[in-house]
Motif scaffolding. Structure first.
Motif, PDB file in Angstrom:
ATOM      1  N   MET A 173      62.428 -79.147   6.976  1.00  0.00           N
ATOM      2  CA  MET A 173      63.864 -78.937   7.108  1.00  0.00           C
ATOM      3  C   MET A 173      64.516 -80.195   7.660  1.00  0.00           C
ATOM      4  O   MET A 173      64.017 -80.821   8.593  1.00  0.00           O
ATOM      5  CB  MET A 173      64.130 -77.755   8.037  1.00  0.00           C
ATOM      6  CG  MET A 173      63.578 -76.421   7.541  1.00  0.00           C
ATOM      7  SD  MET A 173      64.424 -75.874   6.054  1.00  0.00           S
ATOM      8  CE  MET A 173      66.036 -75.474   6.731  1.00  0.00           C
ATOM      9  N   PRO A 174      65.673 -80.610   7.103  1.00  0.00           N
ATOM     10  CA  PRO A 174      66.317 -81.835   7.588  1.00  0.00           C
ATOM     11  C   PRO A 174      66.943 -81.668   8.967  1.00  0.00           C
ATOM     12  O   PRO A 174      67.185 -82.653   9.656  1.00  0.00           O
ATOM     13  CB  PRO A 174      67.387 -82.105   6.518  1.00  0.00           C
ATOM     14  CG  PRO A 174      67.681 -80.746   5.945  1.00  0.00           C
ATOM     15  CD  PRO A 174      66.373 -80.022   5.968  1.00  0.00           C
ATOM     16  N   HIS A 175      67.233 -80.446   9.374  1.00  0.00           N
ATOM     17  CA  HIS A 175      67.866 -80.204  10.664  1.00  0.00           C
ATOM     18  C   HIS A 175      67.140 -79.073  11.383  1.00  0.00           C
ATOM     19  O   HIS A 175      66.544 -78.196  10.763  1.00  0.00           O
ATOM     20  CB  HIS A 175      69.345 -79.847  10.496  1.00  0.00           C
ATOM     21  CG  HIS A 175      70.135 -80.865   9.725  1.00  0.00           C
ATOM     22  ND1 HIS A 175      70.451 -82.099  10.235  1.00  0.00           N
ATOM     23  CD2 HIS A 175      70.628 -80.830   8.462  1.00  0.00           C
ATOM     24  CE1 HIS A 175      71.141 -82.781   9.333  1.00  0.00           C
ATOM     25  NE2 HIS A 175      71.260 -82.037   8.242  1.00  0.00           N
ATOM     26  N   GLY A 176      67.201 -79.082  12.701  1.00  0.00           N
ATOM     27  CA  GLY A 176      66.582 -78.025  13.485  1.00  0.00           C
ATOM     28  C   GLY A 176      65.113 -78.300  13.746  1.00  0.00           C
ATOM     29  O   GLY A 176      64.521 -79.239  13.202  1.00  0.00           O
ATOM     30  N   PRO A 177      64.482 -77.474  14.591  1.00  0.00           N
ATOM     31  CA  PRO A 177      63.078 -77.681  14.951  1.00  0.00           C
ATOM     32  C   PRO A 177      62.145 -77.398  13.782  1.00  0.00           C
ATOM     33  O   PRO A 177      62.415 -76.550  12.930  1.00  0.00           O
ATOM     34  CB  PRO A 177      62.857 -76.668  16.089  1.00  0.00           C
ATOM     35  CG  PRO A 177      63.858 -75.584  15.817  1.00  0.00           C
ATOM     36  CD  PRO A 177      65.057 -76.289  15.253  1.00  0.00           C
ATOM     37  N   ALA A 178      61.048 -78.134  13.738  1.00  0.00           N
ATOM     38  CA  ALA A 178      60.049 -77.901  12.696  1.00  0.00           C
ATOM     39  C   ALA A 178      59.378 -76.560  12.920  1.00  0.00           C
ATOM     40  O   ALA A 178      59.217 -76.110  14.043  1.00  0.00           O
ATOM     41  CB  ALA A 178      59.011 -79.024  12.729  1.00  0.00           C
ATOM     42  N   GLU A 179      58.984 -75.917  11.830  1.00  0.00           N
ATOM     43  CA  GLU A 179      58.303 -74.632  11.939  1.00  0.00           C
ATOM     44  C   GLU A 179      56.917 -74.831  12.533  1.00  0.00           C
ATOM     45  O   GLU A 179      56.227 -75.810  12.243  1.00  0.00           O
ATOM     46  CB  GLU A 179      58.180 -73.976  10.565  1.00  0.00           C
ATOM     47  CG  GLU A 179      59.460 -73.349  10.065  1.00  0.00           C
ATOM     48  CD  GLU A 179      59.218 -72.496   8.833  1.00  0.00           C
ATOM     49  OE1 GLU A 179      59.591 -71.311   8.857  1.00  0.00           O
ATOM     50  OE2 GLU A 179      58.651 -73.015   7.862  1.00  0.00           O
ATOM     51  N   VAL A 180      56.511 -73.888  13.367  1.00  0.00           N
ATOM     52  CA  VAL A 180      55.182 -73.926  13.959  1.00  0.00           C
ATOM     53  C   VAL A 180      54.204 -73.239  13.023  1.00  0.00           C
ATOM     54  O   VAL A 180      54.507 -72.195  12.445  1.00  0.00           O
ATOM     55  CB  VAL A 180      55.176 -73.217  15.331  1.00  0.00           C
ATOM     56  CG1 VAL A 180      53.763 -73.148  15.899  1.00  0.00           C
ATOM     57  CG2 VAL A 180      56.107 -73.933  16.296  1.00  0.00           C
ATOM     58  N   GLY A 181      53.022 -73.814  12.867  1.00  0.00           N
ATOM     59  CA  GLY A 181      51.981 -73.166  12.099  1.00  0.00           C
ATOM     60  C   GLY A 181      52.142 -73.325  10.600  1.00  0.00           C
ATOM     61  O   GLY A 181      52.739 -74.283  10.109  1.00  0.00           O
ATOM     62  N   VAL A 182      51.604 -72.351   9.868  1.00  0.00           N
ATOM     63  CA  VAL A 182      51.584 -72.415   8.409  1.00  0.00           C
ATOM     64  C   VAL A 182      52.068 -71.096   7.827  1.00  0.00           C
ATOM     65  O   VAL A 182      52.021 -70.052   8.471  1.00  0.00           O
ATOM     66  CB  VAL A 182      50.157 -72.714   7.892  1.00  0.00           C
ATOM     67  CG1 VAL A 182      49.738 -74.125   8.255  1.00  0.00           C
ATOM     68  CG2 VAL A 182      49.154 -71.707   8.465  1.00  0.00           C
ATOM     69  N   GLY A 183      52.517 -71.145   6.585  1.00  0.00           N
ATOM     70  CA  GLY A 183      52.997 -69.956   5.903  1.00  0.00           C
ATOM     71  C   GLY A 183      51.871 -69.180   5.247  1.00  0.00           C
ATOM     72  O   GLY A 183      50.685 -69.445   5.505  1.00  0.00           O
ATOM     73  N   ASP A 213      50.536 -67.888   9.529  1.00  0.00           N
ATOM     74  CA  ASP A 213      49.990 -67.978  10.888  1.00  0.00           C
ATOM     75  C   ASP A 213      50.870 -68.921  11.699  1.00  0.00           C
ATOM     76  O   ASP A 213      50.790 -70.141  11.564  1.00  0.00           O
ATOM     77  CB  ASP A 213      48.544 -68.486  10.833  1.00  0.00           C
ATOM     78  CG  ASP A 213      47.854 -68.431  12.188  1.00  0.00           C
ATOM     79  OD1 ASP A 213      48.530 -68.150  13.191  1.00  0.00           O
ATOM     80  OD2 ASP A 213      46.634 -68.686  12.238  1.00  0.00           O
ATOM     81  N   ARG A 214      51.714 -68.351  12.547  1.00  0.00           N
ATOM     82  CA  ARG A 214      52.650 -69.148  13.345  1.00  0.00           C
ATOM     83  C   ARG A 214      52.195 -69.297  14.794  1.00  0.00           C
ATOM     84  O   ARG A 214      52.971 -69.682  15.657  1.00  0.00           O
ATOM     85  CB  ARG A 214      54.037 -68.490  13.317  1.00  0.00           C
ATOM     86  CG  ARG A 214      54.623 -68.328  11.921  1.00  0.00           C
ATOM     87  CD  ARG A 214      54.789 -69.658  11.202  1.00  0.00           C
ATOM     88  NE  ARG A 214      55.373 -69.511   9.871  1.00  0.00           N
ATOM     89  CZ  ARG A 214      55.559 -70.522   9.034  1.00  0.00           C
ATOM     90  NH1 ARG A 214      55.180 -71.741   9.389  1.00  0.00           N
ATOM     91  NH2 ARG A 214      56.091 -70.309   7.852  1.00  0.00           N
ATOM     92  N   ARG A 215      50.933 -69.004  15.070  1.00  0.00           N
ATOM     93  CA  ARG A 215      50.426 -69.106  16.443  1.00  0.00           C
ATOM     94  C   ARG A 215      50.194 -70.562  16.838  1.00  0.00           C
ATOM     95  O   ARG A 215      49.997 -71.433  15.989  1.00  0.00           O
ATOM     96  CB  ARG A 215      49.114 -68.322  16.570  1.00  0.00           C
ATOM     97  CG  ARG A 215      49.218 -66.853  16.241  1.00  0.00           C
ATOM     98  CD  ARG A 215      47.837 -66.214  16.177  1.00  0.00           C
ATOM     99  NE  ARG A 215      46.990 -66.853  15.163  1.00  0.00           N
ATOM    100  CZ  ARG A 215      45.719 -66.536  14.948  1.00  0.00           C
ATOM    101  NH1 ARG A 215      45.140 -65.584  15.672  1.00  0.00           N
ATOM    102  NH2 ARG A 215      45.024 -67.156  13.999  1.00  0.00           N
ATOM    103  N   ASN A 216      50.185 -70.795  18.132  1.00  0.00           N
ATOM    104  CA  ASN A 216      49.932 -72.141  18.655  1.00  0.00           C
ATOM    105  C   ASN A 216      48.424 -72.335  18.821  1.00  0.00           C
ATOM    106  O   ASN A 216      47.890 -72.331  19.926  1.00  0.00           O
ATOM    107  CB  ASN A 216      50.648 -72.332  19.997  1.00  0.00           C
ATOM    108  CG  ASN A 216      50.450 -73.732  20.554  1.00  0.00           C
ATOM    109  OD1 ASN A 216      50.185 -74.679  19.820  1.00  0.00           O
ATOM    110  ND2 ASN A 216      50.574 -73.862  21.872  1.00  0.00           N
ATOM    111  N   VAL A 217      47.732 -72.468  17.679  1.00  0.00           N
ATOM    112  CA  VAL A 217      46.296 -72.700  17.693  1.00  0.00           C
ATOM    113  C   VAL A 217      45.988 -73.956  16.889  1.00  0.00           C
ATOM    114  O   VAL A 217      46.773 -74.374  16.025  1.00  0.00           O
ATOM    115  CB  VAL A 217      45.510 -71.499  17.108  1.00  0.00           C
ATOM    116  CG1 VAL A 217      45.719 -70.248  17.956  1.00  0.00           C
ATOM    117  CG2 VAL A 217      45.908 -71.235  15.655  1.00  0.00           C
TER     118      VAL A 217
END
Length: 214
Positions: A1-11, A32-36
């Motif tokens: 995304m050009p603006h805003g925070p990057a997505e965490v994890g993978v789709g 999987d959007r966990r912080n692993v």
């Protein structure tokens, strides 16, 4: 995304699903959007804990919990990062989990009514563990020059008062961290991170893929 925070994890997993008992169908389907770390993407919680259990280090971490200290969660998160054998909560069973950032799900957390019970547990293990408190007390060993045991439990007191009187009496010894500024003490969670990393520098396997470095 050009603006805003990057997505965490993978789709969601794209293509044919991988096979293996470690994978979680819900995560493969929804992402999987966990912080692993990447190694554990799409793995179930149980599979991650089981894998961590094969590699846990021989140091423990204990925190006195008399005042519902906010540092406890942060210390648990750091213990997970350095792969402690167990984390021990001494005193009140309930503790502030916010700073743990869900890492307590992957870490073995054990409760003890008081420090004497903790010491009894550690000394009674098949391979006994020494209980060392951290506090800048007269007679404390210096972390930078002490002979740190491989099987050790670092005990941390509450922010402000430090180790309780009972803890000082029960500990096998205490150590302090060298300071050079005007403040009398450093934050409890910072002290815990320093102690754990000192153990890692001495005893952890830093070769190959044993350590995650991003």
């Amino acid at each position: 995304m050009p603006h805003g925070p990057a997505e965490v994890g993978v789709g969601p997993w794209e293509g044919e699903w991988p096979t293996g008992e470690q994978y979680d169908a819900g995560l493969l389907r929804g992402g999987d959007r966990r912080n692993v770390v990447d190694r554990y993407r799409y793995w179930s919680l149980e599979a991650i804990v089981a894998d961590l259990d094969t590699r846990r280090h021989s140091f423990h971490v204990a925190i006195e919990n008399w005042q519902h200290d906010f540092n406890i969660g942060t210390i648990v998160r750091t213990a997970n990062a350095f792969l402690a054998a167990e984390v021990h909560i001494v005193g009140n069973r309930r503790w502030n989990r916010r700073g743990a950032m869900v890492t307590d799900r992957y870490q073995h957390v054990r409760h003890h009514a008081d420090v004497a019970a903790l010491a009894s547990y550690l000394h009674g293990l098949e391979h006994p563990v020494r209980l060392l408190g951290i506090d800048n007390l007269p007679g404390s060993l210096h972390l930078e020059t002490m002979a740190m045991p491989e099987r050790v439990c670092f005990l941390f007191g509450q922010e402000g008062p430090g180790l309780s009187e009972q803890a000082r009496e029960v500990c096998d010894g205490t150590f302090s961290i060298a300071q050079f500024g005007s403040t009398r003490s450093i934050n409890a969670s910072a002290a815990a991170a320093i102690a754990m990393h000192s153990w890692v520098r001495l005893y952890a396997d830093l070769s190959g893929d044993a350590a995650w470095r991003g």
